[in-house]
Design an enzyme around this catalytic site. Sequence first.
Site, short mmCIF file in Angstrom:
data_model
loop_
_atom_site.label_atom_id
_atom_site.label_comp_id
_atom_site.label_asym_id
_atom_site.label_seq_id
_atom_site.Cartn_x
_atom_site.Cartn_y
_atom_site.Cartn_z
CE1 TYR A 139 -11.35 -23.59 -1.71
CE2 TYR A 139 -9.16 -24.53 -1.78
CZ TYR A 139 -10.01 -23.52 -1.41
OH TYR A 139 -9.54 -22.43 -0.73
CE LYS A 141 -18.61 -29.08 1.45
NZ LYS A 141 -18.91 -28.83 2.86
#
Length: 179
Positions: A139, A141
């Site tokens: 998440y 990223k």
Amino acid sequence: MFENKIIRLRKLSTNDYITYHDWRNDIEVMKTTSPQLDMYTLEETEQYISAIASQSNAKGYIIEYKETGQSVGIVSLINIDYKNRSAECIIDIGVKDMWGKGIGTAAISLILEFAFNELNLHRVYLQVFSFNERAIKLYEKMGFIHEGKFRQALYRRGKWHDIVIMSILKNEYNQNFVK
């Protein structure tokens, strides 16, 4: 239907309860995503999938692996608030052999594209268990920001765990993913 190089998303149908039933009753699959670790009857799963498929404030999709056509998970926008242009994202990769193959990244990418570019949402949020480090990294990223947490809101394996709240706004998505 939406797709990228790895996966295809197809609209969840009431017939998908049979596939989802196996995932929903696999403790290893659900331990990192479901607050309730329980065994469900086929009828209970059918009612659950029918509810998601028929709600006006939810958009559910089965994740199909393009190489084989196999259904490998589910990704949904739930609790869609059209007035405030916000929705909650949930995802489960139900086929354990597909873990670590980029399916989650591909599915989140497609659902965010749909949320921001088709539904014109302003904010997508999610909840993730604090011990699910792999999901939190995914998440982050994808551009999700930590908003807060529900402290010690989940009791799992004899310990209390936080539930982390994360979100991404449309302008953050556009900065990171729209060229």
